[in-house]
Design a protein around this motif. Structure first.
Motif, PDB file in Angstrom:
ATOM      1  N   ASP A 114       0.822  -1.208   0.000  1.00  0.00           N
ATOM      2  CA  ASP A 114       0.000   0.000   0.000  1.00  0.00           C
ATOM      3  C   ASP A 114       0.859   1.263   0.000  1.00  0.00           C
ATOM      4  OD1 ASP A 114       0.931  -0.661   2.500  1.00  0.00           O
ATOM      5  OD2 ASP A 114      -1.009  -0.545   3.509  1.00  0.00           O
ATOM      6  N   ILE A 115       1.942   1.273   0.817  1.00  0.00           N
ATOM      7  CA  ILE A 115       2.848   2.419   0.843  1.00  0.00           C
ATOM      8  C   ILE A 115       3.614   2.524  -0.476  1.00  0.00           C
ATOM      9  CG2 ILE A 115       4.796   3.484   2.018  1.00  0.00           C
ATOM     10  CD1 ILE A 115       2.449   3.547   3.744  1.00  0.00           C
ATOM     11  N   ILE A 116       4.021   1.370  -1.002  1.00  0.00           N
ATOM     12  CA  ILE A 116       4.732   1.376  -2.291  1.00  0.00           C
ATOM     13  C   ILE A 116       3.851   1.986  -3.372  1.00  0.00           C
ATOM     14  CG2 ILE A 116       5.746  -0.089  -4.089  1.00  0.00           C
ATOM     15  CD1 ILE A 116       6.466  -2.088  -1.874  1.00  0.00           C
ATOM     16  N   LEU A 117       2.578   1.609  -3.381  1.00  0.00           N
ATOM     17  CA  LEU A 117       1.650   2.142  -4.367  1.00  0.00           C
ATOM     18  C   LEU A 117       1.477   3.651  -4.200  1.00  0.00           C
ATOM     19  CD1 LEU A 117      -0.430   1.699  -6.644  1.00  0.00           C
ATOM     20  CD2 LEU A 117      -2.136   1.204  -4.871  1.00  0.00           C
ATOM     21  N   LEU A 118       1.298   4.097  -2.964  1.00  0.00           N
ATOM     22  CA  LEU A 118       1.127   5.531  -2.710  1.00  0.00           C
ATOM     23  C   LEU A 118       2.387   6.316  -3.083  1.00  0.00           C
ATOM     24  CD1 LEU A 118      -0.795   5.433   0.688  1.00  0.00           C
ATOM     25  CD2 LEU A 118      -1.714   6.093  -1.537  1.00  0.00           C
ATOM     26  N   ASP A 119       3.566   5.783  -2.749  1.00  0.00           N
ATOM     27  CA  ASP A 119       4.819   6.454  -3.111  1.00  0.00           C
ATOM     28  C   ASP A 119       4.974   6.551  -4.619  1.00  0.00           C
ATOM     29  OD1 ASP A 119       5.508   6.882  -0.516  1.00  0.00           O
ATOM     30  OD2 ASP A 119       7.087   5.367  -0.418  1.00  0.00           O
ATOM     31  N   THR A 120       4.586   5.493  -5.325  1.00  0.00           N
ATOM     32  CA  THR A 120       4.689   5.495  -6.781  1.00  0.00           C
ATOM     33  C   THR A 120       3.741   6.529  -7.390  1.00  0.00           C
ATOM     34  OG1 THR A 120       5.248   3.133  -6.747  1.00  0.00           O
ATOM     35  CG2 THR A 120       4.537   4.060  -8.854  1.00  0.00           C
ATOM     36  N   ILE A 121       2.524   6.579  -6.865  1.00  0.00           N
ATOM     37  CA  ILE A 121       1.559   7.576  -7.352  1.00  0.00           C
ATOM     38  C   ILE A 121       2.071   8.988  -7.063  1.00  0.00           C
ATOM     39  CG2 ILE A 121      -0.766   8.513  -7.004  1.00  0.00           C
ATOM     40  CD1 ILE A 121      -1.702   5.631  -6.496  1.00  0.00           C
ATOM     41  N   GLU A 135      10.503  10.709   9.338  1.00  0.00           N
ATOM     42  CA  GLU A 135       9.820  10.402   8.082  1.00  0.00           C
ATOM     43  C   GLU A 135      10.333  11.294   6.953  1.00  0.00           C
ATOM     44  OE1 GLU A 135       8.263   8.002   5.980  1.00  0.00           O
ATOM     45  OE2 GLU A 135       7.459   7.723   8.011  1.00  0.00           O
ATOM     46  N   LEU A 136      10.547  12.580   7.242  1.00  0.00           N
ATOM     47  CA  LEU A 136      11.061  13.493   6.214  1.00  0.00           C
ATOM     48  C   LEU A 136      12.427  13.029   5.718  1.00  0.00           C
ATOM     49  CD1 LEU A 136      10.792  16.075   4.577  1.00  0.00           C
ATOM     50  CD2 LEU A 136      11.772  17.336   6.515  1.00  0.00           C
ATOM     51  N   LYS A 137      13.284  12.614   6.645  1.00  0.00           N
ATOM     52  CA  LYS A 137      14.606  12.117   6.267  1.00  0.00           C
ATOM     53  C   LYS A 137      14.470  10.876   5.380  1.00  0.00           C
ATOM     54  CE  LYS A 137      18.877  10.224   8.224  1.00  0.00           C
ATOM     55  NZ  LYS A 137      19.594   9.856   9.496  1.00  0.00           N
ATOM     56  N   ALA A 138      13.576   9.968   5.762  1.00  0.00           N
ATOM     57  CA  ALA A 138      13.377   8.745   4.982  1.00  0.00           C
ATOM     58  C   ALA A 138      12.850   9.065   3.584  1.00  0.00           C
ATOM     59  CB  ALA A 138      12.414   7.816   5.713  1.00  0.00           C
ATOM     60  N   VAL A 139      11.947  10.050   3.490  1.00  0.00           N
ATOM     61  CA  VAL A 139      11.387  10.427   2.193  1.00  0.00           C
ATOM     62  C   VAL A 139      12.461  11.048   1.296  1.00  0.00           C
ATOM     63  CG1 VAL A 139       9.821  12.065   1.058  1.00  0.00           C
ATOM     64  CG2 VAL A 139       9.006  10.671   2.969  1.00  0.00           C
ATOM     65  N   VAL A 140      13.315  11.910   1.869  1.00  0.00           N
ATOM     66  CA  VAL A 140      14.391  12.527   1.077  1.00  0.00           C
ATOM     67  C   VAL A 140      15.318  11.455   0.517  1.00  0.00           C
ATOM     68  CG1 VAL A 140      16.431  14.008   1.189  1.00  0.00           C
ATOM     69  CG2 VAL A 140      14.302  14.740   2.278  1.00  0.00           C
ATOM     70  N   ILE A 141      15.703  10.490   1.354  1.00  0.00           N
ATOM     71  CA  ILE A 141      16.583   9.411   0.899  1.00  0.00           C
ATOM     72  C   ILE A 141      15.890   8.573  -0.176  1.00  0.00           C
ATOM     73  CG2 ILE A 141      17.759   7.290   1.597  1.00  0.00           C
ATOM     74  CD1 ILE A 141      18.199   8.592   4.336  1.00  0.00           C
ATOM     75  N   HIS A 142      14.623   8.243   0.058  1.00  0.00           N
ATOM     76  CA  HIS A 142      13.858   7.436  -0.899  1.00  0.00           C
ATOM     77  C   HIS A 142      13.747   8.175  -2.242  1.00  0.00           C
ATOM     78  CE1 HIS A 142      11.010   4.137  -1.753  1.00  0.00           C
ATOM     79  NE2 HIS A 142      10.363   5.032  -2.477  1.00  0.00           N
ATOM     80  N   SER A 143      13.449   9.458  -2.202  1.00  0.00           N
ATOM     81  CA  SER A 143      13.308  10.254  -3.423  1.00  0.00           C
ATOM     82  C   SER A 143      14.638  10.383  -4.145  1.00  0.00           C
ATOM     83  CB  SER A 143      12.749  11.641  -3.088  1.00  0.00           C
ATOM     84  OG  SER A 143      11.480  11.545  -2.471  1.00  0.00           O
ATOM     85  N   VAL A 177       1.650  12.605   1.733  1.00  0.00           N
ATOM     86  CA  VAL A 177       0.837  11.393   1.575  1.00  0.00           C
ATOM     87  C   VAL A 177       1.136  10.405   2.692  1.00  0.00           C
ATOM     88  CG1 VAL A 177       0.474   9.357   0.132  1.00  0.00           C
ATOM     89  CG2 VAL A 177       0.505  11.624  -0.917  1.00  0.00           C
ATOM     90  N   ARG A 178       2.411  10.230   3.016  1.00  0.00           N
ATOM     91  CA  ARG A 178       2.778   9.279   4.074  1.00  0.00           C
ATOM     92  C   ARG A 178       2.226   9.718   5.431  1.00  0.00           C
ATOM     93  NH1 ARG A 178       8.930   6.911   3.575  1.00  0.00           N
ATOM     94  NH2 ARG A 178       8.880   6.260   1.393  1.00  0.00           N
TER      95      ARG A 178
END
Length: 473
Positions: free
Chosen positions: A14-21, A82-90, A129-130
């Protein structure tokens, strides 16, 4: 039946789908800011490259999740984490797209403003979104109605620590509904807000009469724990044993973590997450088809019922579902409205040996009701029960409340899975089976040997039985 906890990255689909969108949406907005046009609507410079990038974004998002598993502990993170994780993921997504552009020599034909804007927007949208999704998840995690019911068995010296680890845990999939103290008679007391519901002698009676999905055992004697676990497993409970060491390994086992305990979990049957997902998907798709058939049948059946036996078209009754849960059970009515009252008068003609009622040429059935029952048309409204999750297409038939209160301890094993529209008993010549113990044996055999293939076999056999109009009285 126990569904194993997911241990791989795809559990966060579900998170993978939301991140992809979020990543795709960021690219669309970036293109609009740069060209004031949206991809696929108007021609923009090198549009086909951006189309390929959109495809690569999906690939990069899934590969990012598969190789890094960046979602571990996501529910517990605060906003800065979470912000740190999102920056790394992006940033990893960005690197993937840059490698793609370089490999196909697109880098000199792509707008650098679009790529930079995409990265910034992706961080912002993905983070928002997260945060929203995690709030929804946390609310659901605190909804006790969605959790399994757990009973804790421990001695007086360990119960406080055990409950502090289990009952006070956040974001878990179970709720501790009670505890049993094996070396003291503390029934009626509360420990850390959890009621003491039994002792060594009375705990089995509590399990027989209450909803208990899982049992956590924290004791000192490994051998006695495993004997207790074996007996509880035979009753249909999922059992977790606190491990220090174990000498007698049990079948259907998995090592799991509860608080600071490492446990060995055992059950009558363990379904993988994929199997559980497939079974539920089949239930939903099958119930939707079944409800369409029910709607067509209603047009023809309802007038006949009204004419031959005035009263409601549908019959509803409280039945007993998984591990003792109660739910409303629906059928097309095939009997006169006073059928339940007249049943008491006919009990001496019951052809079943045990806790079920069967009678050939039952006088409570109105004329057309025999046809309705012969071809199992009366069962069609139960597709609604399947759709909302009270039942499954294949399972064990749910007993009435009156039958359930007469159950002996070993009978509860047949309630270890969701009840079904059809099951092993239905396709094994149910009209020829007159011993309730044989029904229990068939049901427990189904649960212990469950597989998607077995469900498919039972469904195909059920269709054949229904078309022949056999197996029902």
């Amino acid at each position: 039946m126990y569904k194993k906890k997911k241990k791989f990255w795809a559990k966060h689909w579900d998170i993978i789908l939301l991140d992809t969108i979020a990543a795709l949406l960021a690219m669309i907005i970036a293109l609009f800011f740069r060209f004031e046009r949206i991809l696929f609507w108007d021609v923009i410079p090198h549009e086909y490259i951006y189309e390929n990038i959109m495809i690569m974004i999906v690939f990069a998002s899934v590969l990012n999740a598969a190789l890094r598993d960046p979602y571990t502990g996501i529910v517990h993170r605060n906003k800065w984490q979470e912000l740190k994780a999102v920056v790394i993921h992006s940033f990893v997504n960005l690197c993937g797209i840059l490698i793609f552009l370089y490999a196909f020599r697109y880098s000199n034909r792509i707008s650098r403003v679009v790529i930079l804007s995409w990265f910034v927007l992706m961080v912002f949208i993905m983070f928002a979104v997260r945060i929203v999704f995690k709030r929804i998840v946390r609310v659901r995690k605190h909804d006790d109605s969605l959790k399994s019911s757990m009973l804790v068995i421990a001695d007086s010296s360990t119960i406080n620590h055990c409950l502090s680890q289990l009952a006070a845990s956040d974001y878990v999939e179970y709720k501790v509904v009670g505890c049993a103290i094996i070396d003291k008679d503390w029934v009626g007391k509360k420990i850390q807000g959890v009621p003491v519901v039994g002792d060594c002698d009375s705990v089995f009676e509590y399990i027989r009469t209450h909803v208990v999905d899982e049992v956590f055992i924290d004791g000192k004697n490994r051998y006695s724990e495993e004997l207790l676990a074996e007996r509880l497993t035979d009753l249909g409970c999922t059992v977790h044993i606190s491990l220090i060491h174990t000498e007698h390994l049990m079948k259907n086992r998995a090592i799991e973590y509860y608080g600071d305990y490492i446990t060995m979990t055992t059950s009558m049957h363990m379904a993988t997450n994929r199997e559980a997902f497939c079974k539920r998907t089949i239930d939903i798709l099958g119930s939707l088809v079944g409800l369409l058939i029910s709607a067509v049948a209603f047009v023809f059946i309802a007038p006949v019922i009204k004419i031959q036996a005035p009263g409601p078209v549908f019959f509803s009754q409280t039945r007993i579902g998984k591990n003792g849960r109660r739910f409303k059970f629906y059928k097309f009515r095939s009997m006169y409205t006073d059928a339940e009252e007249r049943k008491k008068e006919l009990m001496d003609q019951n052809e079943m040996n045990g806790l079920m009622f069967k009678m050939e040429n039952d006088p409570r059935i109105f004329p057309a009701g025999h046809f309705i029952r012969k071809y199992s048309i009366d069962e069609l409204p139960q597709f609604w029960n399947v759709l909302i999750g009270d039942m499954s297409l294949v399972g064990t038939r749910p007993p009435t409340e009156n039958e359930f209160v007469q159950y002996e301890l070993h009978h509860k094993a047949r309630l270890a899975s969701r009840p079904g529209l059809t099951g092993m008993w239905q396709v094994s010549g149910r009209s020829d089976i007159t011993d309730f113990e044989e029904v229990v044996a068939l049901d427990t055999e189904y649960i212990k040997n469950w597989s998607l293939g077995l469900d498919l076999q039972i469904i195909l056999k059920t269709i054949a039985v229904v078309l022949k109009g056999s197996g029902s009285k």
